[in-house]
Design an enzyme around this catalytic site. Structure first.
Site, PDB file in Angstrom:
ATOM      1  N   LYS A   1     -12.515  35.143  27.619  1.00  0.00           N
ATOM      2  CA  LYS A   1     -13.715  34.291  27.531  1.00  0.00           C
ATOM      3  C   LYS A   1     -13.389  32.844  27.891  1.00  0.00           C
ATOM      4  O   LYS A   1     -14.112  32.218  28.646  1.00  0.00           O
ATOM      5  CB  LYS A   1     -14.295  34.289  26.105  1.00  0.00           C
ATOM      6  CG  LYS A   1     -14.780  35.626  25.598  1.00  0.00           C
ATOM      7  CD  LYS A   1     -15.495  35.489  24.260  1.00  0.00           C
ATOM      8  CE  LYS A   1     -14.611  34.986  23.125  1.00  0.00           C
ATOM      9  NZ  LYS A   1     -13.514  35.896  22.746  1.00  0.00           N
TER      10      LYS A   1
ATOM     11  N   ARG B   1     -21.128  34.455  16.950  1.00  0.00           N
ATOM     12  CA  ARG B   1     -20.191  35.517  16.584  1.00  0.00           C
ATOM     13  C   ARG B   1     -20.771  36.434  15.518  1.00  0.00           C
ATOM     14  O   ARG B   1     -20.122  37.409  15.153  1.00  0.00           O
ATOM     15  CB  ARG B   1     -18.918  34.892  16.032  1.00  0.00           C
ATOM     16  CG  ARG B   1     -17.733  34.866  17.007  1.00  0.00           C
ATOM     17  CD  ARG B   1     -16.604  34.172  16.282  1.00  0.00           C
ATOM     18  NE  ARG B   1     -15.299  34.435  16.806  1.00  0.00           N
ATOM     19  CZ  ARG B   1     -14.671  33.658  17.689  1.00  0.00           C
ATOM     20  NH1 ARG B   1     -15.281  32.642  18.226  1.00  0.00           N
ATOM     21  NH2 ARG B   1     -13.431  33.938  18.053  1.00  0.00           N
TER      22      ARG B   1
ATOM     23  N   ARG C   1      -0.225  35.149  25.887  1.00  0.00           N
ATOM     24  CA  ARG C   1      -0.759  33.783  25.771  1.00  0.00           C
ATOM     25  C   ARG C   1       0.185  32.924  24.909  1.00  0.00           C
ATOM     26  O   ARG C   1       0.487  31.782  25.261  1.00  0.00           O
ATOM     27  CB  ARG C   1      -2.157  33.825  25.152  1.00  0.00           C
ATOM     28  CG  ARG C   1      -2.731  32.445  24.862  1.00  0.00           C
ATOM     29  CD  ARG C   1      -4.231  32.473  24.707  1.00  0.00           C
ATOM     30  NE  ARG C   1      -4.663  32.930  23.390  1.00  0.00           N
ATOM     31  CZ  ARG C   1      -5.915  33.263  23.102  1.00  0.00           C
ATOM     32  NH1 ARG C   1      -6.844  33.226  24.022  1.00  0.00           N
ATOM     33  NH2 ARG C   1      -6.248  33.649  21.899  1.00  0.00           N
TER      34      ARG C   1
ATOM     35  N   ARG D   1      -1.183  28.762  18.939  1.00  0.00           N
ATOM     36  CA  ARG D   1      -2.276  28.772  17.971  1.00  0.00           C
ATOM     37  C   ARG D   1      -1.847  29.461  16.685  1.00  0.00           C
ATOM     38  O   ARG D   1      -1.169  30.490  16.724  1.00  0.00           O
ATOM     39  CB  ARG D   1      -3.473  29.531  18.563  1.00  0.00           C
ATOM     40  CG  ARG D   1      -4.260  28.736  19.557  1.00  0.00           C
ATOM     41  CD  ARG D   1      -5.303  29.579  20.247  1.00  0.00           C
ATOM     42  NE  ARG D   1      -6.127  30.366  19.326  1.00  0.00           N
ATOM     43  CZ  ARG D   1      -7.273  30.943  19.671  1.00  0.00           C
ATOM     44  NH1 ARG D   1      -7.744  30.800  20.895  1.00  0.00           N
ATOM     45  NH2 ARG D   1      -7.960  31.644  18.803  1.00  0.00           N
TER      46      ARG D   1
ATOM     47  N   ARG E   1      -8.817  39.217  13.137  1.00  0.00           N
ATOM     48  CA  ARG E   1      -9.779  38.747  14.148  1.00  0.00           C
ATOM     49  C   ARG E   1     -10.481  39.923  14.819  1.00  0.00           C
ATOM     50  O   ARG E   1     -11.681  39.874  15.084  1.00  0.00           O
ATOM     51  CB  ARG E   1      -9.056  37.890  15.208  1.00  0.00           C
ATOM     52  CG  ARG E   1      -8.662  36.522  14.670  1.00  0.00           C
ATOM     53  CD  ARG E   1      -7.579  35.877  15.498  1.00  0.00           C
ATOM     54  NE  ARG E   1      -8.029  35.477  16.815  1.00  0.00           N
ATOM     55  CZ  ARG E   1      -7.208  35.175  17.815  1.00  0.00           C
ATOM     56  NH1 ARG E   1      -5.890  35.244  17.656  1.00  0.00           N
ATOM     57  NH2 ARG E   1      -7.683  34.811  18.970  1.00  0.00           N
TER      58      ARG E   1
HETATM   59  P1  AMP Z   1     -11.585  31.285  19.322  1.00  0.00           P
HETATM   60  O1  AMP Z   1     -10.879  30.100  19.902  1.00  0.00           O
HETATM   61  O2  AMP Z   1     -12.959  31.487  19.888  1.00  0.00           O
HETATM   62  O3  AMP Z   1     -10.751  32.535  19.345  1.00  0.00           O
HETATM   63  O4  AMP Z   1     -11.828  30.938  17.771  1.00  0.00           O
HETATM   64  C1  AMP Z   1     -10.746  30.746  16.893  1.00  0.00           C
HETATM   65  C2  AMP Z   1     -11.205  30.860  15.452  1.00  0.00           C
HETATM   66  O5  AMP Z   1     -12.182  29.848  15.158  1.00  0.00           O
HETATM   67  C3  AMP Z   1     -11.875  32.166  15.082  1.00  0.00           C
HETATM   68  O6  AMP Z   1     -10.964  33.200  14.781  1.00  0.00           O
HETATM   69  C4  AMP Z   1     -12.683  31.733  13.849  1.00  0.00           C
HETATM   70  O7  AMP Z   1     -11.848  31.562  12.724  1.00  0.00           O
HETATM   71  C5  AMP Z   1     -13.157  30.353  14.263  1.00  0.00           C
HETATM   72  N1  AMP Z   1     -14.443  30.424  14.998  1.00  0.00           N
HETATM   73  C6  AMP Z   1     -14.664  30.072  16.302  1.00  0.00           C
HETATM   74  N2  AMP Z   1     -15.950  30.272  16.631  1.00  0.00           N
HETATM   75  C7  AMP Z   1     -16.559  30.765  15.525  1.00  0.00           C
HETATM   76  C8  AMP Z   1     -17.879  31.190  15.244  1.00  0.00           C
HETATM   77  N3  AMP Z   1     -18.839  31.161  16.187  1.00  0.00           N
HETATM   78  N4  AMP Z   1     -18.141  31.658  13.996  1.00  0.00           N
HETATM   79  C9  AMP Z   1     -17.192  31.693  13.039  1.00  0.00           C
HETATM   80  N5  AMP Z   1     -15.919  31.333  13.236  1.00  0.00           N
HETATM   81  C10 AMP Z   1     -15.593  30.855  14.469  1.00  0.00           C
END
Ligand code: AMP
Length: 199
Positions: free
Chosen positions: A13, A88, A127, A139, A150
């Site tokens: 994404k 999400r 990654r 991360r 996740r």
């Molecule tokens: P990502 O970079 O999109 O993988 O997001 C990393 C982490 O941020 C996720 O595993 C969640 O803990 C938090 N997060 C990001 N976007 C959301 C969302 N829309 N709703 C809830 N938690 C989020």
């Protein structure tokens, strides 16, 4: 153009939204990036999100909806935006609908990156290795334990969104297993009206 990129962690994404954002000249809105910045800066939102994120859980809906509402109101979003990692959950999707309706705007497409679960772990590992090799910081949630959480969060909370957007005639599935360029060109086909969407 107002888009959502949907898919499990490691589906690509971030990579794809960055490419499309550059091509279309509209911002990529990644709630994950915004939350990581808040954690780093030690803001009240960051303090709230830190533990949840490193364990791989989802930050409360009202927190991310608030972040997105503020961000979408910025002038650079007037011509459109790409949502990467938001919504999400179904309540987030409903909140986004209400927010956009109140502004008199609507989504154009929800692009679903379809990938086999089996490759997600290796993509996340790659990654992390690439980040380390480039001298960056891995991360906190790019490890096997957090990835399990996740993925569970994805299947329990986020996967139902495909049904939601299918019902709204917005869902455009693309093969996320292909090479980066090939995925981008599938997305371009959707954006230029040639995709086999469901509406
Ligand atoms: P990502 O970079 O999109 O993988 O997001 C990393 C982490 O941020 C996720 O595993 C969640 O803990 C938090 N997060 C990001 N976007 C959301 C969302 N829309 N709703 C809830 N938690 C989020």
């Amino acid at each position: 153009m107002r888009l959502i990129l949907l898919g499990p962690p490691g589906a690509g994404k971030g990579t794809q939204s960055q490419i499309i954002a550059e091509r279309l000249g509209i911002p990529q809105l990644s709630t994950g990036e915004m939350l990581r910045a808040a954690v780093k800066a030690g803001t009240p939102i960051g303090l709230k999100a830190k533990e949840i994120m490193s364990a791989g859980g989802l930050v409360p809906d009202e927190v991310v909806v608030g972040i997105i509402a503020d961000r979408i109101a910025q002038p650079d979003c007037a011509r459109g935006f790409i949502l990467d990692g938001f919504p999400r959950t179904l309540p987030q999707a409903a909140a986004l609908d209400a927010l956009m309706r109140s502004k008199g705007i609507a989504l154009d497409h929800v692009i679903e990156l379809k990938v086999d679960d089996t490759i997600l772990v290796s993509r996340i590992e790659t990654r992390a290795k690439e980040t380390l090799a480039a001298g960056g910081t891995v991360r906190a949630d790019d490890n096997a334990e957090a990835l399990k959480t996740r993925l569970m969060a994805y299947y329990r909370e986020t996967a139902p969104l495909t049904g939601y957007y299918f019902a709204h005639h917005l869902l455009r599935p693309v093969d996320g297993m292909a090479a980066i360029d090939a995925v981008t060109s599938q997305i371009n086909t959707v954006l230029t009206g040639g995709g086999r969407g469901n509406g």
